[in-house]
Design a protein around this motif. Structure first.
Motif, PDB file in Angstrom:
ATOM      1  N   ARG A 208      41.881  41.687  38.150  1.00  0.00           N
ATOM      2  CA  ARG A 208      40.876  41.988  37.128  1.00  0.00           C
ATOM      3  C   ARG A 208      41.548  42.211  35.779  1.00  0.00           C
ATOM      4  N   LYS A 209      40.837  41.915  34.733  1.00  0.00           N
ATOM      5  CA  LYS A 209      41.382  42.049  33.383  1.00  0.00           C
ATOM      6  C   LYS A 209      41.418  43.506  32.955  1.00  0.00           C
ATOM      7  N   SER A 210      42.508  43.883  32.251  1.00  0.00           N
ATOM      8  CA  SER A 210      42.593  45.224  31.684  1.00  0.00           C
ATOM      9  C   SER A 210      41.656  45.338  30.489  1.00  0.00           C
ATOM     10  N   GLY A 211      41.146  46.536  30.238  1.00  0.00           N
ATOM     11  CA  GLY A 211      40.245  46.721  29.112  1.00  0.00           C
ATOM     12  C   GLY A 211      40.929  46.739  27.764  1.00  0.00           C
ATOM     13  N   LEU A 212      42.263  46.938  27.740  1.00  0.00           N
ATOM     14  CA  LEU A 212      42.965  47.058  26.471  1.00  0.00           C
ATOM     15  C   LEU A 212      43.981  45.955  26.240  1.00  0.00           C
ATOM     16  N   LEU A 213      44.641  45.491  27.289  1.00  0.00           N
ATOM     17  CA  LEU A 213      45.721  44.520  27.116  1.00  0.00           C
ATOM     18  C   LEU A 213      45.169  43.127  26.833  1.00  0.00           C
ATOM     19  N   ARG A 214      45.888  42.389  25.996  1.00  0.00           N
ATOM     20  CA  ARG A 214      45.536  41.014  25.677  1.00  0.00           C
ATOM     21  C   ARG A 214      46.719  40.123  26.033  1.00  0.00           C
ATOM     22  N   TYR A 215      46.477  39.122  26.859  1.00  0.00           N
ATOM     23  CA  TYR A 215      47.571  38.308  27.397  1.00  0.00           C
ATOM     24  C   TYR A 215      47.578  36.931  26.750  1.00  0.00           C
ATOM     25  N   GLN A 216      48.800  36.338  26.711  1.00  0.00           N
ATOM     26  CA  GLN A 216      48.983  34.965  26.273  1.00  0.00           C
ATOM     27  C   GLN A 216      50.113  34.373  27.114  1.00  0.00           C
ATOM     28  N   VAL A 217      49.757  33.524  28.043  1.00  0.00           N
ATOM     29  CA  VAL A 217      50.728  32.970  28.990  1.00  0.00           C
ATOM     30  C   VAL A 217      50.956  31.503  28.661  1.00  0.00           C
ATOM     31  N   LYS A 218      52.222  31.108  28.584  1.00  0.00           N
ATOM     32  CA  LYS A 218      52.564  29.714  28.326  1.00  0.00           C
ATOM     33  C   LYS A 218      52.208  28.882  29.553  1.00  0.00           C
ATOM     34  N   LEU A 219      51.435  27.824  29.356  1.00  0.00           N
ATOM     35  CA  LEU A 219      50.882  27.067  30.475  1.00  0.00           C
ATOM     36  C   LEU A 219      51.918  26.155  31.135  1.00  0.00           C
TER      37      LEU A 219
ATOM     38  N   GLN B 169      49.278  15.082  33.281  1.00  0.00           N
ATOM     39  CA  GLN B 169      49.135  16.308  32.498  1.00  0.00           C
ATOM     40  C   GLN B 169      48.951  15.955  31.019  1.00  0.00           C
ATOM     41  N   ASN B 170      47.967  16.619  30.406  1.00  0.00           N
ATOM     42  CA  ASN B 170      47.654  16.332  28.996  1.00  0.00           C
ATOM     43  C   ASN B 170      47.379  17.642  28.267  1.00  0.00           C
ATOM     44  N   TYR B 171      48.403  18.212  27.641  1.00  0.00           N
ATOM     45  CA  TYR B 171      48.257  19.441  26.865  1.00  0.00           C
ATOM     46  C   TYR B 171      49.509  19.626  26.015  1.00  0.00           C
ATOM     47  N   ALA B 172      49.382  20.449  24.982  1.00  0.00           N
ATOM     48  CA  ALA B 172      50.514  20.722  24.093  1.00  0.00           C
ATOM     49  C   ALA B 172      51.564  21.549  24.833  1.00  0.00           C
ATOM     50  N   GLU B 173      52.822  21.274  24.522  1.00  0.00           N
ATOM     51  CA  GLU B 173      53.907  21.946  25.235  1.00  0.00           C
ATOM     52  C   GLU B 173      53.909  23.450  24.998  1.00  0.00           C
ATOM     53  N   GLU B 174      53.496  23.878  23.813  1.00  0.00           N
ATOM     54  CA  GLU B 174      53.519  25.302  23.476  1.00  0.00           C
ATOM     55  C   GLU B 174      52.175  25.992  23.704  1.00  0.00           C
TER      56      GLU B 174
ATOM     57  N   ARG C  60      49.277  28.208  24.967  1.00  0.00           N
ATOM     58  CA  ARG C  60      49.219  29.474  25.703  1.00  0.00           C
ATOM     59  C   ARG C  60      47.769  29.764  26.082  1.00  0.00           C
ATOM     60  N   VAL C  61      47.607  30.320  27.267  1.00  0.00           N
ATOM     61  CA  VAL C  61      46.283  30.641  27.789  1.00  0.00           C
ATOM     62  C   VAL C  61      46.091  32.157  27.750  1.00  0.00           C
ATOM     63  N   PRO C  62      44.959  32.651  27.241  1.00  0.00           N
ATOM     64  CA  PRO C  62      44.739  34.097  27.115  1.00  0.00           C
ATOM     65  C   PRO C  62      44.343  34.767  28.436  1.00  0.00           C
ATOM     66  N   VAL C  63      45.220  34.661  29.437  1.00  0.00           N
ATOM     67  CA  VAL C  63      44.971  35.234  30.760  1.00  0.00           C
ATOM     68  C   VAL C  63      46.287  35.822  31.265  1.00  0.00           C
ATOM     69  N   GLU C  64      46.223  36.901  32.018  1.00  0.00           N
ATOM     70  CA  GLU C  64      47.424  37.501  32.600  1.00  0.00           C
ATOM     71  C   GLU C  64      48.065  36.508  33.569  1.00  0.00           C
ATOM     72  N   GLN C  65      49.403  36.501  33.627  1.00  0.00           N
ATOM     73  CA  GLN C  65      50.122  35.475  34.361  1.00  0.00           C
ATOM     74  C   GLN C  65      49.743  35.425  35.843  1.00  0.00           C
ATOM     75  N   GLY C  66      49.662  36.570  36.503  1.00  0.00           N
ATOM     76  CA  GLY C  66      49.313  36.593  37.918  1.00  0.00           C
ATOM     77  C   GLY C  66      47.925  36.045  38.171  1.00  0.00           C
ATOM     78  N   ALA C  67      46.968  36.415  37.281  1.00  0.00           N
ATOM     79  CA  ALA C  67      45.596  35.924  37.441  1.00  0.00           C
ATOM     80  C   ALA C  67      45.524  34.426  37.218  1.00  0.00           C
ATOM     81  N   LEU C  68      46.252  33.918  36.191  1.00  0.00           N
ATOM     82  CA  LEU C  68      46.238  32.482  35.925  1.00  0.00           C
ATOM     83  C   LEU C  68      46.889  31.710  37.076  1.00  0.00           C
TER      84      LEU C  68
END
Length: 455
Positions: free
Chosen positions: A305-316, A340-345, A347-355
């Motif tokens: 589950r997402k934290s109420g305060l933390l904001r994540y950015q995980v490199k895809l 695969q079709n996406y930019a190398e850099e 980032r997805v705004p989700v915690e790494q374990g959840a993603l």
């Protein structure tokens, strides 16, 4: 990942600046007529003094001979052509009869009759028959060189002589007040910038807290903000403790249930020796398996589950490469081609374990069900970060897609064979405020389109 755009008016500094600018502008608008009035009064006072001086000069030149008024043929200003201004004056008796007028006033037909009423002097304006306006100074004289005299000495000056000065001053007032307004707004902008610097510092610390670089807010803030920062620190600490207690409680519950489930599994194996118990054993093992799946599902749901305060950015890219490498080994016999079709850099705004759990479930289903092709696309769009996973197997029927997207539906109970993966995926997406769309893919199979908001 690009920074989020904000409307300029949402800035506290900008709002304060707009309010101050409106207030100062209104003040300047109110100040302008007041200053103009002050100047007009000062100008008319100086004109009155000038006309009074002209009247004094006429009085000095006047003589009383045998009770009659005598004036020189030429006034001093008329004898010297170098003087730019001429004395424009008239002398009346106490019956308002004109006794004398200067040569410069002979062309003036003024609609004015003095009143010898004992008021001393007065300053006013009058208009001649051609519509020209004049300043008029009228002074009563009852004693001239020690002799009784009843005269009204009237001096005049055209208003037009001062119009250029008046217009020039008004323009200067506009310029100076505009300059003062800009200067004042500049000082206000600098002052407000200094005043909200502490808020910027607090915002920077909150960003560090959201990204996990800082555990709590500091006390290096103005005393007006200390209560807020301390309350936020207590809230964050309370959330951490509550989350930790929640996870520990779930772990304890899972461990406490494992033993009874193992016992029931063992009982089922013992009972399965007797062929007469096959139906009961099948039912028992099915229920035990279902309970085990539900325990795993709830543990995953709670931990991701997402934290109420933390904001994540995980490199895809690195996360996908690791996941695809593992799935290629598991399904090496299928020779799945992944595009695969996406930019190398990106980032997805989700915690790494959840993603990792989300993509693992979706891609595992795609590997398991596809014929030979899978396509993964990702990009930043106006509404957030979009992930698209497609395969070439005939997709989910349209009448079943509504059930997948409906909050609270779990495919593990509605459609056997799907397991709990899709339910976990939907819970993760919902906890991050995202959206899931199941659509047709150009590859001929299903397309899972996921959108996560950036803020």
């Amino acid at each position: 990942m690009p920074t989020r755009k904000h409307n300029k008016t949402s800035s506290l500094r900008m709002r304060l600046m707009l309010g101050a600018a409106v207030t100062v502008s209104l003040f300047m608008l109110a100040l302008f007529p007041a200053l103009k009035q002050v100047f007009t009064v000062a100008l008319e006072t100086s004109i009155e003094q000038r006309l009074a001086a002209d009247a004094s000069a006429l009085i000095s030149a006047a003589r009383i001979v045998d009770g009659q008024l005598r004036m020189p043929e030429k006034l001093p200003d008329e004898e010297f052509d170098i003087l730019p201004a001429r004395q424009t004056g008239m002398i009346y008796d106490n019956k308002s009869n004109l006794l004398w007028r200067s040569s410069s006033s002979k062309a003036i037909q003024l609609n004015y009759q003095p009143k010898y009423d004992g008021r001393g002097h007065e300053f006013l304006r009058g208009i001649d028959i051609d519509g020209r306006e004049y300043f008029i100074y009228d002074v009563e004289v009852d004693l001239l060189r020690g002799k009784n005299a009843d005269f009204s000495i009237v001096t005049m000056q055209p208003v037009s002589d001062y119009e250029v000065m008046y217009i020039s001053l008004r323009q200067q007032l506009y310029v100076w007040l505009g300059f003062a307004l800009l200067l004042l707004l500049g000082f206000l902008w600098l002052g407000l910038g200094w005043g909200v610097r502490s808020l910027r510092g607090l915002s920077a610390e909150l960003d560090e807290v959201e990204t996990g670089k800082r555990a709590a807010l500091s006390d290096q803030h103005p005393r007006e903000l200390l209560r807020l920062t301390r309350s936020l620190n207590r809230l964050m600490e309370s959330e951490r403790q509550q989350s930790e207690r929640y996870r520990h409680s779930l772990d304890d519950l899972a461990h406490s249930l494992k033993t009874p489930l193992a016992v029931l599994q063992g009982v089922g194996e013992v009972l399965s020796v007797n062929p007469d118990n096959s139906e009961q054993v099948h039912t028992l093992q099915g229920q035990v398996s279902r309970m085990s799946q539900q325990i795993s599902y709830q543990l995953q749901r709670a931990s991701l589950r997402k934290s109420g305060l933390l904001r994540y950015q995980v490199k895809l890219k690195p996360l996908l490469e690791s996941l695809l490498g593992a799935l290629d080994k598991v399904y090496r016999d299928k020779s799945v081609v992944v595009t695969q079709n996406y930019a190398e850099e990106l980032r997805v705004p989700v915690e790494q374990g959840a993603l990792l759990e989300l993509l693992g479930n979706v891609l595992e289903n795609a590997y398991r069900l596809c014929l030979s092709q899978i396509r993964i696309s990702a990009s930043l769009i106006e509404t957030g970060c979009e992930l698209i996973i497609e395969d070439d197997v005939p997709g989910v029927p349209k009448h079943q897609r509504e059930r997948i997207l409906k909050r609270g539906e779990r495919l593990d109970t509605q459609y056997p064979g799907q397991g709990i993966g899709t339910a976990v995926v939907k819970d993760i997406i919902d906890s991050y405020g995202g959206q899931l769309f199941v659509e047709d893919s150009p590859l001929g199979g299903a397309q899972f389109r996921i959108i996560f908001p950036l803020n």
